[in-house]
Design a protein around this motif. Structure first.
Motif, PDB file in Angstrom:
ATOM      1  N   LYS A 144      37.998  35.569  42.018  1.00  0.00           N
ATOM      2  CA  LYS A 144      38.265  34.072  41.737  1.00  0.00           C
ATOM      3  C   LYS A 144      39.258  33.464  42.487  1.00  0.00           C
ATOM      4  CE  LYS A 144      35.961  33.574  36.999  1.00  0.00           C
ATOM      5  NZ  LYS A 144      35.999  33.553  35.927  1.00  0.00           N
ATOM      6  N   ALA A 145      40.504  34.117  42.350  1.00  0.00           N
ATOM      7  CA  ALA A 145      41.718  34.031  42.940  1.00  0.00           C
ATOM      8  C   ALA A 145      41.384  33.810  44.465  1.00  0.00           C
ATOM      9  CB  ALA A 145      42.972  34.809  42.507  1.00  0.00           C
ATOM     10  N   SER A 146      40.792  34.653  45.164  1.00  0.00           N
ATOM     11  CA  SER A 146      40.654  34.553  46.780  1.00  0.00           C
ATOM     12  C   SER A 146      39.552  34.046  46.882  1.00  0.00           C
ATOM     13  CB  SER A 146      40.587  36.153  47.272  1.00  0.00           C
ATOM     14  OG  SER A 146      39.495  36.766  46.529  1.00  0.00           O
ATOM     15  N   GLY A 147      38.609  33.569  46.093  1.00  0.00           N
ATOM     16  CA  GLY A 147      37.413  32.995  46.656  1.00  0.00           C
ATOM     17  C   GLY A 147      36.607  33.742  47.386  1.00  0.00           C
ATOM     18  N   GLY A 148      36.511  35.087  46.753  1.00  0.00           N
ATOM     19  CA  GLY A 148      35.910  36.162  47.332  1.00  0.00           C
ATOM     20  C   GLY A 148      34.286  36.386  47.386  1.00  0.00           C
ATOM     21  N   ASN A 149      33.942  37.722  47.819  1.00  0.00           N
ATOM     22  CA  ASN A 149      32.600  38.030  47.736  1.00  0.00           C
ATOM     23  C   ASN A 149      32.335  39.514  47.167  1.00  0.00           C
ATOM     24  OD1 ASN A 149      33.769  37.687  50.792  1.00  0.00           O
ATOM     25  ND2 ASN A 149      32.430  36.237  50.258  1.00  0.00           N
ATOM     26  N   ILE A 150      31.004  39.194  46.307  1.00  0.00           N
ATOM     27  CA  ILE A 150      30.601  40.579  45.597  1.00  0.00           C
ATOM     28  C   ILE A 150      29.339  40.896  46.644  1.00  0.00           C
ATOM     29  CG2 ILE A 150      29.653  41.570  43.607  1.00  0.00           C
ATOM     30  CD1 ILE A 150      31.099  39.480  42.014  1.00  0.00           C
ATOM     31  N   VAL A 151      29.188  42.101  46.970  1.00  0.00           N
ATOM     32  CA  VAL A 151      28.281  42.524  48.064  1.00  0.00           C
ATOM     33  C   VAL A 151      27.546  43.815  47.338  1.00  0.00           C
ATOM     34  CG1 VAL A 151      27.321  43.348  50.023  1.00  0.00           C
ATOM     35  CG2 VAL A 151      29.340  41.717  49.951  1.00  0.00           C
ATOM     36  N   VAL A 152      26.236  43.617  46.881  1.00  0.00           N
ATOM     37  CA  VAL A 152      25.330  44.624  45.850  1.00  0.00           C
ATOM     38  C   VAL A 152      24.489  45.175  46.984  1.00  0.00           C
ATOM     39  CG1 VAL A 152      24.038  45.183  43.909  1.00  0.00           C
ATOM     40  CG2 VAL A 152      25.797  43.367  44.069  1.00  0.00           C
ATOM     41  N   VAL A 153      24.581  46.456  47.062  1.00  0.00           N
ATOM     42  CA  VAL A 153      23.507  47.008  47.951  1.00  0.00           C
ATOM     43  C   VAL A 153      22.287  47.713  47.151  1.00  0.00           C
ATOM     44  CG1 VAL A 153      23.246  49.184  49.624  1.00  0.00           C
ATOM     45  CG2 VAL A 153      25.250  47.847  49.607  1.00  0.00           C
ATOM     46  N   SER A 154      21.261  47.007  47.329  1.00  0.00           N
ATOM     47  CA  SER A 154      19.935  47.318  46.597  1.00  0.00           C
ATOM     48  C   SER A 154      18.945  47.620  47.620  1.00  0.00           C
ATOM     49  CB  SER A 154      19.363  46.373  45.789  1.00  0.00           C
ATOM     50  OG  SER A 154      18.348  46.597  44.928  1.00  0.00           O
ATOM     51  N   SER A 155      17.745  47.700  47.264  1.00  0.00           N
ATOM     52  CA  SER A 155      16.681  48.288  47.897  1.00  0.00           C
ATOM     53  C   SER A 155      15.439  47.482  47.893  1.00  0.00           C
ATOM     54  CB  SER A 155      16.589  49.725  47.421  1.00  0.00           C
ATOM     55  OG  SER A 155      15.144  50.206  47.971  1.00  0.00           O
ATOM     56  N   PHE A 156      14.417  47.767  48.798  1.00  0.00           N
ATOM     57  CA  PHE A 156      13.074  47.359  48.373  1.00  0.00           C
ATOM     58  C   PHE A 156      12.419  47.861  47.358  1.00  0.00           C
ATOM     59  CE2 PHE A 156       8.369  47.484  49.900  1.00  0.00           C
ATOM     60  CZ  PHE A 156       8.255  46.357  50.077  1.00  0.00           C
TER      61      PHE A 156
END
Ligand SMILES: NC(=O)C1=CN([C@@H]2O[C@H](COP(=O)(O)OP(=O)(O)OC[C@H]3O[C@@H](n4cnc5c(N)ncnc54)[C@H](OP(=O)(O)O)[C@@H]3O)[C@@H](O)[C@H]2O)C=CC1
Ligand SMILES: C[C@H](CCC(=O)O)[C@H]1CC[C@H]2[C@@H]3C(=O)C[C@@H]4C[C@H](O)CC[C@]4(C)[C@H]3CC[C@]12C
Length: 280
Positions: A144-156
């Motif tokens: 929240k402090a950095s205005g960042g990103n969450i990247v979730v590796v999923s699948s078909f």
């Protein structure tokens, strides 16, 4: 979606990741390892994690050679939620904050018909799902402090039910439920943290090739390009990444409108006779 992909190709600049503070889980091999190298070349600060310390050490050394702003590793198993939290605290200690959290690790599972072992599903849920939720909660103040990103590796296999991956598919569907709902709450609450869910097709990592090449007929896509597309999608704050596009997005269009046709096409891809050889 094609339009979003075209736009992000145009606007993505490698310099966007320079100096960014990133955690990558499951980075001792496969797609996670490739993401570490790509981020290193882009000049990010990197903290990688997995269970095997020797492999992590080698990956971190290569990241330093490739130009990472810094590269650290911490080893442990994600079936332990205390460890999942510890990884986030380590990033805080090392970097003083966090810009991107890449959740990528998976625990071992079998590739075969469901054997009725519900306890295995429970254990796999801890590694593939609950540790993702735990790390997200722990990292949220920094993101929240950095205005960042969450990247979730999923699948078909986390969007469409596929044969031979019942426990795995269960955990990947859970990720979609949790992170897609959370994204909606972030919009509502004006939380400036993006969530990118990555829907991947068959990728040429050693694990995937060793596990399924006798059963799945179609060619596997390159892990290097896959890693790049995931990072780009995260940095561009895309809600979802489909890689390879044709093997994931097009069948997704069929999922709700022509499910029987999709099931027919998927089953045609599987040579179940290869399964017994797989177990030898
Ligand atoms: N390859 C493919 O065809 C596809 C892959 N994906 C997704 O991409 C991601 C990466 O897959 P891929 O690169 O093929 O997999 P790999 O098997 O190459 O990598 C898995 C990583 O997770 C780590 N890991 C395994 N068990 C644990 C554990 N208990 N705790 C912590 N870390 C663990 C492994 O390291 P270590 O053993 O040292 O702990 C390794 O670094 C996964 O989320 C997968 O679902 C999605 C669709 C297709
Ligand atoms: C072959 C599938 C493509 C869909 C189709 O049938 O047309 C692949 C899509 C997702 C793959 C699996 C996956 O998500 C990663 C797994 C994790 C391990 O690394 C082993 C391999 C996977 C079970 C992998 C197998 C091919 C897919 C089902």
């Amino acid at each position: 979606m094609a339009c979003t992909k075209y736009l992000s190709n145009l606007l993505f600049d490698l310099a966007m990741l320079k100096g960014k503070r990133v955690i990558i889980t499951g980075a001792s091999s496969g797609i996670g390892e490739q993401m570490a190298y790509q981020l290193a070349k882009m000049g990010s600060h990197i903290l990688i994690t997995a269970r095997t310390e020797e492999k992590l050490k080698k990956v971190a050394e290569k990241c330093t050679e490739l130009g990472s702003a810094s590269a650290y590793y911490i080893h442990g198993s994600m079936d332990n939620m205390t460890f999942a939290k510890q990884v986030v605290h380590e990033a805080e200690r090392l970097f003083g904050g966090l810009d991107m959290l890449i959740l990528n690790h998976i625990g071992y599972t079998y590739f075969g018909f469901f054997d009725g072992d519900v306890d295995h599903i429970r254990k796999l849920l801890e590694i593939n799902f609950l540790s993702y939720a735990t790390m997200t909660v722990e990292a949220l103040p920094m993101l929240k402090a950095s205005g960042g990103n969450i990247v979730v590796v999923s699948s078909f296999a986390g969007k469409v039910g596929l044969p031979l991956t019942v426990p795995y598919s269960t955990t990947k569907f859970a990720l979609d439920g949790f992170f897609s709902s959370l994204r909606m709450e972030f919009y509502h609450q004006k939380v400036n943290v993006s969530i990118t869910l990555c829907v991947l097709s068959y990728i040429d990592t050693d694990t995937a090739l060793n596990t399924v090449s006798r059963v799945i007929q179609q060619p596997a896509a390159p892990k290097e390009e896959c890693a790049y597309e995931i990072i780009k999608g995260g940095a561009m704050r895309q809600r979802e990444v489909y890689y390879q596009y044709e093997a994931t997005k097009i069948p997704m269009l069929m999922r709700d409108w022509a499910p029987e046709l999709l099931e027919y096409l998927v089953l045609k891809n599987y040579n179940v006779d290869g399964l017994s050889k797989n177990k030898e």
